[in-house]
Design a protein around this motif. Sequence first.
Motif: not given
Length: 265
Positions: A129-137
Motif C-alpha cells: 500500500a502507498i498513500r502519497l499526495p497526488r502531486i509529486g513524484g
Amino acid sequence: MRAHTFTSSDGVQLAYDEAGHGRATPIVLCHGLAATGEQFAADAAFFAGLGHRVLVPHLRGHGRSATPEPPTETSLSIARIAADLVEMLDDAGADRVHWVGNSLGGIVALEMLPARRFCTLATFGTTYAIRLPRIGGHRVIAAGHRLLGGNALAALAARTTSRDPAAQRLIEKMLREVRPEVTATLAGVLTQYDLIAAGEAADIPVLLLRCGEDRLVNAGLGDTLRAMQRIPNFRLVDVPRGGHVANLDATDAVRAALLAFWSDS
C-alpha cells in the motif's frame, strides 16, 4: 530466450520472453517501473537450468511491449496491467505459476490474486500500500527529463538504485530506454493504492523479501508487515545487501531465498 508477442484485450501488442521447457511449475519473473524483462534474463537462464519453464513479461509501455495511445492513468492502471498478465499466462498456456515480482511487478501480482493463477507469490521492492499526495513524484520525473535529459537522469538513478557497478550498468541501460510519458503517468498511478486486503486474503504461500539497501520501500512497509505477519502462510526474509532491484546486486541471496521458499511450499 524465445520471444513471444500477443495482443491484449484492449488492443495493445505485448511481449514476453520464455526460457526452458521443464516440467516443474513454471516461474514468472516480472520487472518493475522503468525496467524491462532484461532485468531477469540471467535469472531466467538460471532457473531454466534447474528444470523450470520461465516466463519474463515486458509490461505495457516497457521494453518490447507497445505503449497504449494515449498513455493515461486508465490505460496504465494497476488493474489493466494485471489483466495483461493474466492474458499473458493464457497465451503461454500456463495455468498456475510461481510468481516473482519486483516493485510494480509485485503490485500487479497482488491485483491478480483473485484470478487464482499462482502456486506461490514472492515480491521484493514492493510495499502492498502507498498513500502519497497526488502531486509529486510523477511531476519530478517529467521535470527531470526536461532539465537533465534522459541519459543523465538514467545515470543518476542507476547510481542511487544500486551500489554494485554491474547492476548500475544494466539499470542505466534499461532506464535509457524508458518512455518518459509512461514512467511519469505510472508514477502518478502508484501514489495511491492499497492491496493489503488482497494479500491478507491470499490462500497460497506468500514471501516478502525485505532488502536492506532499499530504504524508501522499507520505510513504507509498516502497514504491510503489521497486516501480513498475522497470516500463517506469509514469510518475511531479509536480504541485507539487496537494493531495490535485489536480483541484480544480491543475486545469490535472492535465488537461494526463492528456492528455499518453493521447496518448503
